[in-house]
Design a protein around this motif. Structure first.
Motif, short mmCIF file in Angstrom:
data_model
loop_
_atom_site.label_atom_id
_atom_site.label_comp_id
_atom_site.label_asym_id
_atom_site.label_seq_id
_atom_site.Cartn_x
_atom_site.Cartn_y
_atom_site.Cartn_z
N GLU A 101 0.82 -1.28 -0.02
CA GLU A 101 -0.13 0.15 -0.09
C GLU A 101 0.83 1.17 0.07
O GLU A 101 1.95 1.12 0.03
CB GLU A 101 -0.82 -0.02 1.10
N SER A 102 0.19 2.42 -0.19
CA SER A 102 1.05 3.58 0.00
C SER A 102 0.34 4.90 0.49
O SER A 102 -1.10 4.64 0.78
CB SER A 102 1.44 4.17 -1.43
N VAL A 103 0.80 5.84 1.04
CA VAL A 103 0.25 6.91 1.94
C VAL A 103 1.09 7.92 1.56
O VAL A 103 2.28 8.09 1.57
CB VAL A 103 0.15 6.34 3.26
N VAL A 104 0.50 9.15 1.56
CA VAL A 104 1.15 10.62 1.58
C VAL A 104 0.96 10.89 3.14
O VAL A 104 0.04 11.07 3.67
CB VAL A 104 0.47 11.46 0.62
N TRP A 105 2.13 11.53 3.59
CA TRP A 105 2.23 11.96 4.90
C TRP A 105 2.36 13.68 4.75
O TRP A 105 3.11 13.78 4.18
CB TRP A 105 3.23 11.28 5.89
#
Length: 105
Positions: A101-105
């Motif tokens: 998965e990926s996420v923007v922080w």
């Protein structure tokens, strides 16, 4: 006297894999800074994102560590237009199956 520069070494608490570098545009009244982002990979502990600042004139490292409870970090990327944003791609286990998965922080 030698003009050789001593190597700079930075150690992580857990195994690290994702490493990227970014140079930030100078803000008013300060010079350009050199930063590295490094993410850890641990299946047993909460992972971490390390923001490492390097002063090339003094050779001094300064760090800020952020927790990354989402999973083990496989890739990390800095935003070119906003130094406060970064994206991580991470792996975790859901119902006995590995997912990315990926996420923007």
């Amino acid at each position: 006297m030698s003009d050789k520069v001593a190597p700079v070494i930075y150690g992580l608490e857990y195994q690290g894999r994702a490493l990227t570098s970014r140079a930030l545009a100078a803000r008013a009244g300060e010079t350009e800074s050199i930063q590295f982002l490094c993410g850890t990979q641990s299946l047993r502990h909460d992972n971490q994102v390390h923001v490492i600042n390097y002063d090339d004139e003094t050779g001094v490292l300064d760090k800020t560590v952020y927790m990354h409870p989402a999973g083990e970090i496989w890739q990390i990327s800095a935003c070119a237009s906003d130094r406060d944003l970064l994206c991580t791609c991470y792996g975790r286990v859901v119902d006995g199956k590995g997912t990315m998965e990926s996420v923007v922080w």
